[in-house]
Design an enzyme around this catalytic site. Structure first.
Site, PDB file in Angstrom:
ATOM      1  N   PRO A  54      52.339  64.969  22.975  1.00  0.00           N
ATOM      2  CA  PRO A  54      51.425  65.638  23.922  1.00  0.00           C
ATOM      3  C   PRO A  54      50.636  66.620  23.383  1.00  0.00           C
ATOM      4  O   PRO A  54      49.543  66.751  23.499  1.00  0.00           O
ATOM      5  CB  PRO A  54      52.264  66.167  25.295  1.00  0.00           C
ATOM      6  CG  PRO A  54      53.135  65.052  25.473  1.00  0.00           C
ATOM      7  CD  PRO A  54      53.750  64.625  24.017  1.00  0.00           C
TER       8      PRO A  54
ATOM      9  N   GLN B 240      22.489  47.264  21.864  1.00  0.00           N
ATOM     10  CA  GLN B 240      21.133  47.491  21.969  1.00  0.00           C
ATOM     11  C   GLN B 240      20.101  46.277  21.980  1.00  0.00           C
ATOM     12  O   GLN B 240      19.379  46.133  22.770  1.00  0.00           O
ATOM     13  CB  GLN B 240      20.729  48.571  20.754  1.00  0.00           C
ATOM     14  CG  GLN B 240      19.586  49.092  21.298  1.00  0.00           C
ATOM     15  CD  GLN B 240      19.387  50.169  22.061  1.00  0.00           C
ATOM     16  OE1 GLN B 240      20.507  50.461  22.655  1.00  0.00           O
ATOM     17  NE2 GLN B 240      18.204  50.653  22.738  1.00  0.00           N
TER      18      GLN B 240
ATOM     19  N   GLY C 176      20.167  44.476  25.261  1.00  0.00           N
ATOM     20  CA  GLY C 176      19.627  44.986  26.310  1.00  0.00           C
ATOM     21  C   GLY C 176      20.450  45.421  27.564  1.00  0.00           C
ATOM     22  O   GLY C 176      21.726  45.858  27.269  1.00  0.00           O
TER      23      GLY C 176
ATOM     24  N   GLU D   9      45.791  56.274  13.472  1.00  0.00           N
ATOM     25  CA  GLU D   9      46.454  55.903  12.284  1.00  0.00           C
ATOM     26  C   GLU D   9      45.483  56.859  11.180  1.00  0.00           C
ATOM     27  O   GLU D   9      45.215  56.352  10.258  1.00  0.00           O
ATOM     28  CB  GLU D   9      46.311  54.482  12.088  1.00  0.00           C
ATOM     29  CG  GLU D   9      47.459  53.745  12.603  1.00  0.00           C
ATOM     30  CD  GLU D   9      47.639  52.230  12.077  1.00  0.00           C
ATOM     31  OE1 GLU D   9      47.736  52.189  10.947  1.00  0.00           O
ATOM     32  OE2 GLU D   9      47.874  51.381  12.805  1.00  0.00           O
TER      33      GLU D   9
END
Length: 382
Positions: free
Chosen positions: A127, A335, A338, A362
């Protein structure tokens, strides 16, 4: 895409590329999974049954062939991100056992990993510790002929389904830093090991936060020697780093495939989208980026397989360029599509989610740039 006809490769690599593509065509018809854990278990089983997981295991004297791993990951990723994940984690999760395990450890676990009957995981991240792995806090204390382990690990791939986990824990003091870490084989059935949280990410994978509360491991669970953990982790990650770039390459190649297929049939006035100069410019950019990544990957994998003493720069360049450019290639494909490009269920939308994590795990892109720059500076001062 990686071309096995290039001089970096041998006939066995060409045979692998052909056979694996055939297997993907027969078994990976756009894998979609409502139950990701079940899908990953099935994929590992099927990959093992086909003998493909043999590529993931080795010995200290005969480590896995990086060129074969790169071809496999690029081919699998082009067909299915989840299939690539299932394959790659068998290698990374068991890599420390292959490279540093003793004969008994390898005999206990590697046959199951290769057969697909034992799912492997690699538990380094915590964590509060990511790229700064030398500062991990999970602790293993010697108690006679056993080790008692306490702590947490997070973002552990296969954490919800693993049978065997390569665990990195601190056996020295905090002041020892990297020299105070050791590596252990942790069976998923160990008492005191629990899945504290299932982690949901944008591209669904079996990720988890693991808690270790008084887990007892026998002395024989130690991989290598006490204090060898950081070296074991870094060498294992280095073995597979180039293959992360190969997976990104597979994603990018699929994005180009999808862009070509869509743009040649999508009407734009009296012509098609592909007839438009702006589209042609984008397609050319995509193809060039893909070939550049493929060449960097082939060079780095060849160096690694041929024992080039220090290939860190080549591996970092391959991973950095391939993942960053794949993100750009996939974005261009979205893109071009669309509104369809951001619609759930479209392949380019899936690729857009799949690629993002590869620039982080990694060795994040920022870390790879540091590796490259520091190597250049050292070379300049020789």
């Amino acid at each position: 895409m990686i071309d096995p006809a290039w001089p970096f490769f041998e006939q066995r690599h060409r045979d692998l590329a052909r056979d694996l593509q055939g297997w993907c065509d027969d078994h990976l018809d756009d894998v979609h999974a409502d139950d990701v854990d079940a899908a990953c278990r099935a994929l590992v089983h099927n990959l093992g049954e086909a003998g493909l997981l043999d590529l993931c295991v080795g010995t200290p004297d005969s480590p896995p062939d990086v060129r074969s791993l790169a071809i496999a990951r690029a081919t699998l990723a082009r067909a299915s991100g989840l299939a690539d994940f299932a394959f790659a984690m068998q290698g990374l999760g068991s890599g420390a056992i292959s490279l540093f395990g003793d004969e008994e450890q390898r005999a206990d676990w590697l046959p199951g990993v290769a057969a697909g009957s034992a799912i492997a995981a690699f538990a380094l991240t915590e964590p509060d510790t990511g790229s700064d792995a030398a500062n991990i806090a999970c602790r293993a204390v010697r108690d006679g002929e056993e080790w008692i382990v306490d702590g947490e690990k997070t973002y552990i791939s296969n954490g919800t389904i693993a049978d065997v986990i390569t665990l990195f824990a601190r056996t020295g003091t905090a002041e020892d830093g990297a020299r105070g870490l050791s590596a252990f084989i942790l069976p998923a059935t160990a008492h005191g090991l629990t899945v504290a949280e299932r982690i949901e990410v944008i591209a669904p994978h079996p990720l988890a936060r693991l808690r270790l509360d008084g887990v007892r491991l026998p002395a024989s669970a130690l991989i290598g020697g006490e204090g060898d953990g950081f070296r074991i982790a870094m060498q294992t990650l280095n073995l597979f780093r180039v293959t992360v770039g190969a997976a990104a390459l597979g994603f990018a190649r699929r994005a180009l495939d999808e862009a070509l297929s869509f743009s040649t049939v999508r009407k734009l006035g009296e012509a098609t989208l592909a007839d438009h100069p702006v589209t042609q410019e984008r397609l050319a950019e995509m193809a060039t980026a893909i070939d550049a990544s493929a060449l960097l990957i082939a060079r780095a994998a060849w160096q690694q397989d041929n024992g080039i003493a220090d290939n860190r720069r080549a591996a970092a360049m391959a991973k950095l360029h391939a993942t960053e450019e794949a993100q750009r290639v996939i974005d261009m494909a979205v893109q071009l599509h669309g509104g369809l490009g951001v619609t759930r269920g479209a392949k380019v939308e899936e690729l857009y989610r799949e690629i993002r994590a590869l620039r982080i795990y990694e060795g994040a892109s920022e870390v790879q740039r540091m590796v490259i720059a520091r190597d250049l500076i050292r070379e300049a001062h020789r």
